[in-house]
Design a protein around this motif. Structure first.
Motif, mmCIF file in Angstrom:
data_model
loop_
_atom_site.group_PDB
_atom_site.id
_atom_site.type_symbol
_atom_site.label_atom_id
_atom_site.label_comp_id
_atom_site.label_asym_id
_atom_site.label_seq_id
_atom_site.Cartn_x
_atom_site.Cartn_y
_atom_site.Cartn_z
ATOM 1 N N PHE A 58 43.896 -16.798 11.365
ATOM 2 C CA PHE A 58 45.030 -16.740 10.442
ATOM 3 C C PHE A 58 45.894 -17.997 10.581
ATOM 4 O O PHE A 58 46.316 -18.581 9.585
ATOM 5 C CB PHE A 58 45.885 -15.499 10.723
ATOM 6 N N SER A 59 46.167 -18.403 11.818
ATOM 7 C CA SER A 59 46.995 -19.600 12.053
ATOM 8 C C SER A 59 46.315 -20.843 11.491
ATOM 9 O O SER A 59 46.938 -21.670 10.808
ATOM 10 C CB SER A 59 47.247 -19.783 13.553
ATOM 11 N N PHE A 60 45.023 -20.993 11.792
ATOM 12 C CA PHE A 60 44.260 -22.151 11.344
ATOM 13 C C PHE A 60 44.245 -22.241 9.819
ATOM 14 O O PHE A 60 44.460 -23.313 9.242
ATOM 15 C CB PHE A 60 42.842 -22.064 11.892
ATOM 16 N N ALA A 61 44.009 -21.117 9.155
ATOM 17 C CA ALA A 61 43.941 -21.101 7.694
ATOM 18 C C ALA A 61 45.279 -21.511 7.088
ATOM 19 O O ALA A 61 45.330 -22.249 6.095
ATOM 20 C CB ALA A 61 43.539 -19.714 7.197
ATOM 21 N N GLN A 82 52.914 -29.843 20.657
ATOM 22 C CA GLN A 82 51.731 -30.508 21.199
ATOM 23 C C GLN A 82 51.049 -29.630 22.253
ATOM 24 O O GLN A 82 49.820 -29.549 22.313
ATOM 25 C CB GLN A 82 52.112 -31.858 21.808
ATOM 26 N N TYR A 83 51.851 -28.958 23.076
ATOM 27 C CA TYR A 83 51.289 -28.054 24.081
ATOM 28 C C TYR A 83 50.663 -26.831 23.409
ATOM 29 O O TYR A 83 49.610 -26.339 23.831
ATOM 30 C CB TYR A 83 52.362 -27.600 25.067
ATOM 31 N N LEU A 84 51.323 -26.337 22.350
ATOM 32 C CA LEU A 84 50.775 -25.193 21.626
ATOM 33 C C LEU A 84 49.420 -25.553 21.030
ATOM 34 O O LEU A 84 48.483 -24.747 21.074
ATOM 35 C CB LEU A 84 51.750 -24.769 20.515
ATOM 36 N N ARG A 85 49.306 -26.749 20.479
ATOM 37 C CA ARG A 85 48.024 -27.238 19.945
ATOM 38 C C ARG A 85 46.961 -27.233 21.032
ATOM 39 O O ARG A 85 45.816 -26.818 20.811
ATOM 40 C CB ARG A 85 48.229 -28.646 19.384
ATOM 41 N N SER A 86 47.332 -27.684 22.243
ATOM 42 C CA SER A 86 46.381 -27.716 23.356
ATOM 43 C C SER A 86 45.943 -26.313 23.750
ATOM 44 O O SER A 86 44.774 -26.070 24.072
ATOM 45 C CB SER A 86 47.009 -28.419 24.569
ATOM 46 N N VAL A 91 33.921 -24.086 16.392
ATOM 47 C CA VAL A 91 33.736 -25.532 16.538
ATOM 48 C C VAL A 91 34.573 -26.284 15.497
ATOM 49 O O VAL A 91 35.203 -27.304 15.801
ATOM 50 C CB VAL A 91 32.248 -25.914 16.412
ATOM 51 N N LEU A 92 34.607 -25.771 14.264
ATOM 52 C CA LEU A 92 35.412 -26.393 13.212
ATOM 53 C C LEU A 92 36.900 -26.363 13.560
ATOM 54 O O LEU A 92 37.623 -27.347 13.363
ATOM 55 C CB LEU A 92 35.166 -25.679 11.881
ATOM 56 N N ILE A 93 37.366 -25.224 14.099
ATOM 57 C CA ILE A 93 38.776 -25.105 14.482
ATOM 58 C C ILE A 93 39.104 -26.080 15.607
ATOM 59 O O ILE A 93 40.127 -26.778 15.568
ATOM 60 C CB ILE A 93 39.104 -23.656 14.913
ATOM 61 N N ILE A 94 38.233 -26.143 16.610
ATOM 62 C CA ILE A 94 38.455 -27.064 17.736
ATOM 63 C C ILE A 94 38.506 -28.509 17.233
ATOM 64 O O ILE A 94 39.395 -29.277 17.598
ATOM 65 C CB ILE A 94 37.341 -26.893 18.796
ATOM 66 N N GLY A 95 37.547 -28.866 16.372
ATOM 67 C CA GLY A 95 37.511 -30.221 15.841
ATOM 68 C C GLY A 95 38.758 -30.558 15.046
ATOM 69 O O GLY A 95 39.325 -31.653 15.180
ATOM 70 N N TYR A 96 39.214 -29.614 14.234
ATOM 71 C CA TYR A 96 40.401 -29.865 13.416
ATOM 72 C C TYR A 96 41.630 -30.091 14.294
ATOM 73 O O TYR A 96 42.396 -31.036 14.088
ATOM 74 C CB TYR A 96 40.649 -28.700 12.461
ATOM 75 N N PHE A 97 41.839 -29.211 15.282
ATOM 76 C CA PHE A 97 43.041 -29.325 16.101
ATOM 77 C C PHE A 97 42.975 -30.471 17.102
ATOM 78 O O PHE A 97 44.009 -30.920 17.598
ATOM 79 C CB PHE A 97 43.349 -27.998 16.800
ATOM 80 N N LEU A 98 41.778 -30.973 17.381
ATOM 81 C CA LEU A 98 41.689 -32.203 18.174
ATOM 82 C C LEU A 98 42.246 -33.390 17.379
ATOM 83 O O LEU A 98 42.848 -34.311 17.945
ATOM 84 C CB LEU A 98 40.235 -32.475 18.578
ATOM 85 N N LEU A 134 37.951 -22.823 22.896
ATOM 86 C CA LEU A 134 36.868 -23.218 23.803
ATOM 87 C C LEU A 134 36.419 -22.040 24.654
ATOM 88 O O LEU A 134 35.207 -21.861 24.904
ATOM 89 C CB LEU A 134 37.326 -24.374 24.691
ATOM 90 N N LEU A 135 37.365 -21.223 25.113
ATOM 91 C CA LEU A 135 37.022 -20.028 25.893
ATOM 92 C C LEU A 135 36.200 -19.052 25.057
ATOM 93 O O LEU A 135 35.203 -18.498 25.532
ATOM 94 C CB LEU A 135 38.299 -19.331 26.383
ATOM 95 N N MET A 136 36.614 -18.846 23.807
ATOM 96 C CA MET A 136 35.862 -17.954 22.934
ATOM 97 C C MET A 136 34.467 -18.494 22.672
ATOM 98 O O MET A 136 33.482 -17.742 22.674
ATOM 99 C CB MET A 136 36.617 -17.743 21.619
ATOM 100 N N LEU A 137 34.369 -19.815 22.469
ATOM 101 C CA LEU A 137 33.066 -20.432 22.236
ATOM 102 C C LEU A 137 32.165 -20.274 23.457
ATOM 103 O O LEU A 137 30.974 -19.946 23.330
ATOM 104 C CB LEU A 137 33.250 -21.905 21.887
ATOM 105 N N ALA A 138 32.720 -20.484 24.645
ATOM 106 C CA ALA A 138 31.960 -20.311 25.885
ATOM 107 C C ALA A 138 31.474 -18.883 26.041
ATOM 108 O O ALA A 138 30.337 -18.631 26.478
ATOM 109 C CB ALA A 138 32.813 -20.704 27.078
#
Length: 250
Positions: A160-163, A229-233, A111-118, A240-244
């Motif tokens: 790793f990418s997020f960090a 921008q597409y890579l971010r999406s 959730v933190l990763i999704i929020g950050y990249f949004l 989201l898939l992992m969270l689901a």
């Protein structure tokens, strides 16, 4: 165990898709691990075989990125060592620590990763980030993610990418490229343990290794052509898939 030619062809195709996705944004295990479970393999053999084929995907991506000089070995060597050591410790620790308690933390991190990249904009330099020193990042953060991969695994490449983006202010494409050798290091260390305990189904893993090599080749060539921008999406979609998946399995 006997696995049909049709099932092996399915696993080959799944590994191509997973290798491409994993190289670009991470999360390839979301495809390969459920695919292996469909064959009737035991969970432990599915995990071991998944590490085998995953090593080839991340290994191929690492080799191609080094050959194209997108990453430099002298820069990533300490990170590689730190990730390897962290994963070894995590793989040993998993024998004594409940994976259930760890699995409760993962949705929060996603959730933190999704929020950050949004909120993250690849074209803007004013994104929220924390400038951590290189030594602290190498010997505290990287081994920590490696430890997680040794214990649990899903989403390691994305972590790793997020960090790297959050703590080192790296560009998303560069952070994604750097994540490949680190994920390769953690995969190799876990694989060695699985081989030691006889948890790898080699003929299945070899078929998927070929698919992963093809997928990694595709992913590396797409990574430096895709709009950030597409890579971010894609990163958001994979998280989201992992969270689901975690919500569905809880």
């Amino acid at each position: 165990m006997e696995i049909s030619i049709e099932m092996l062809m399915f696993l080959f195709a799944a590994s191509i898709v997973a290798g491409t996705m994993d190289t670009m944004v991470g999360g390839g295990g979301l495809i390969t691990l459920p695919s292996l479970m469909l064959t009737g393999l035991s969970p432990i053999n599915a995990l071991g075989t998944n590490k085998l084929q995953g090593c080839i995907g991340t290994g191929t991506a690492t080799f191609l990125l080094l050959r194209k000089s997108k990453i430099r070995w002298r820069h990533i060597r300490p990170l590689f060592i730190a990730a390897f050591v962290g994963s070894v410790i995590g793989t040993v620790a998993v024998q004594f620590i409940s994976q259930h308690s760890l699995s409760l933390v993962i949705p929060v991190v996603l959730v933190l990763i999704i929020g950050y990249f949004l909120l993250y904009n690849p074209s803007r330099n004013s994104n929220f980030s924390i400038k951590m020193g290189a030594k602290k990042f190498t010997w505290l953060v990287v081994p920590g993610i490696g430890f997680y991969d040794g214990m649990f695994g899903p989403g390691t490449g994305s972590f790793f990418s997020f960090a790297n983006v959050l703590l080192r202010r790296a560009k998303l494409v560069a952070a994604t490229a750097t994540a490949k050798p680190l994920n390769f290091a953690t995969n190799v260390s876990s694989l060695l343990v699985f081989i030691l305990f006889g948890n790898v189904v080699w003929h299945v893993g070899l078929v998927m290794m070929l698919g992963q090599a093809v997928g990694a080749w595709l992913g590396v060539h797409l990574l430096y052509k895709i709009n950030p921008q597409y890579l971010r999406s894609f990163v958001i979609a994979v998280c989201l898939l992992m969270l689901a998946k975690y919500i569905a399995s809880s």
